[in-house]
Design a protein around this motif. Sequence first.
Motif, PDB file in Angstrom:
ATOM      1  N   VAL A  61       0.808  -1.219   0.000  1.00 31.84           N
ATOM      2  CA  VAL A  61       0.000   0.000   0.000  1.00 31.84           C
ATOM      3  C   VAL A  61       0.842   1.271   0.000  1.00 31.84           C
ATOM      4  CG1 VAL A  61      -1.737   1.307   1.296  1.00 31.84           C
ATOM      5  CG2 VAL A  61      -1.921  -1.173   1.114  1.00 31.84           C
ATOM      6  N   LEU A  62       1.958   1.275   0.749  1.00 31.31           N
ATOM      7  CA  LEU A  62       2.762   2.487   0.880  1.00 31.31           C
ATOM      8  C   LEU A  62       4.098   2.402   0.163  1.00 31.31           C
ATOM      9  CD1 LEU A  62       2.158   3.338   4.652  1.00 31.31           C
ATOM     10  CD2 LEU A  62       0.937   4.205   2.649  1.00 31.31           C
ATOM     11  N   GLY A  63       4.583   1.184  -0.104  1.00 31.25           N
ATOM     12  CA  GLY A  63       5.870   1.033  -0.764  1.00 31.25           C
ATOM     13  C   GLY A  63       6.924   0.445   0.158  1.00 31.25           C
ATOM     14  N   ALA A  64       8.059   0.022  -0.432  1.00 32.39           N
ATOM     15  CA  ALA A  64       9.121  -0.630   0.333  1.00 32.39           C
ATOM     16  C   ALA A  64       9.776   0.311   1.339  1.00 32.39           C
ATOM     17  CB  ALA A  64      10.177  -1.202  -0.620  1.00 32.39           C
ATOM     18  N   GLY A  65       9.925   1.601   0.974  1.00 27.58           N
ATOM     19  CA  GLY A  65      10.567   2.561   1.877  1.00 27.58           C
ATOM     20  C   GLY A  65       9.862   2.683   3.216  1.00 27.58           C
TER      21      GLY A  65
END
Length: 227
Positions: A65-69
Amino acid sequence: MLLTLNLSAARQRATVAALAVLHIAIIIASNYLVQLPMTLFGLHTTWGAFSFPLVYVATDLTARVLGAGPARRVVRWVMLPALVLSYVISVLFHDGAFAGWTALGGFDVFVFRIALGSFIAYAVGQMLDIFVFSRLRATLAGGRHWWLAPAASSVLGNLVDSVLFFSIAFYASSDPFMAAHWVEIAMVDYVVKLVMAVLGILPLYGLLLAALQRWLARGAAAQPVAA
């Protein structure tokens, strides 16, 4: 089609903080439950095998949903508090009973090894999970097999986690039972995690993903991308 959400900085920080709290709660519960052995089909394992796989659901949801970072940020936020709180809670409630506040006056090597093993296994296992999940998600973008990324990342992440945790926490342990059975317990623990991933975690992941995206989309601009 799934959505990657472009959240405001404040909303993303709040979401990451909420996920970090969830991770810490699962880790504390698992480090307590791993002290409680049980027998499953004649094999030794612990109750912690049933709770810890939930942390991979939270990690994979964050990465999707938000990304790997942001997912890596959750892991960084969680590591040290989880180490300290796991030690404190496990000392206070050693062997399933409240030991009293005076228990914190000494240093419990057995419990510290559990907390340290959890710290190292969580950090390595979660970073591997995020890497595998993100790579597979990018490779399978646009395909129907949404379940492959969380399944593969959980299989590898849990394997590394189980090996690191049990070897650090219980090899030559001061607890005779755990010292004698930690290899068997680790193997059964891993099998239980795999069964849970297939029968329960993946369906739960799909349901939570849909619910989380609906909740976050209420206050965010959503941009459709390939799954």
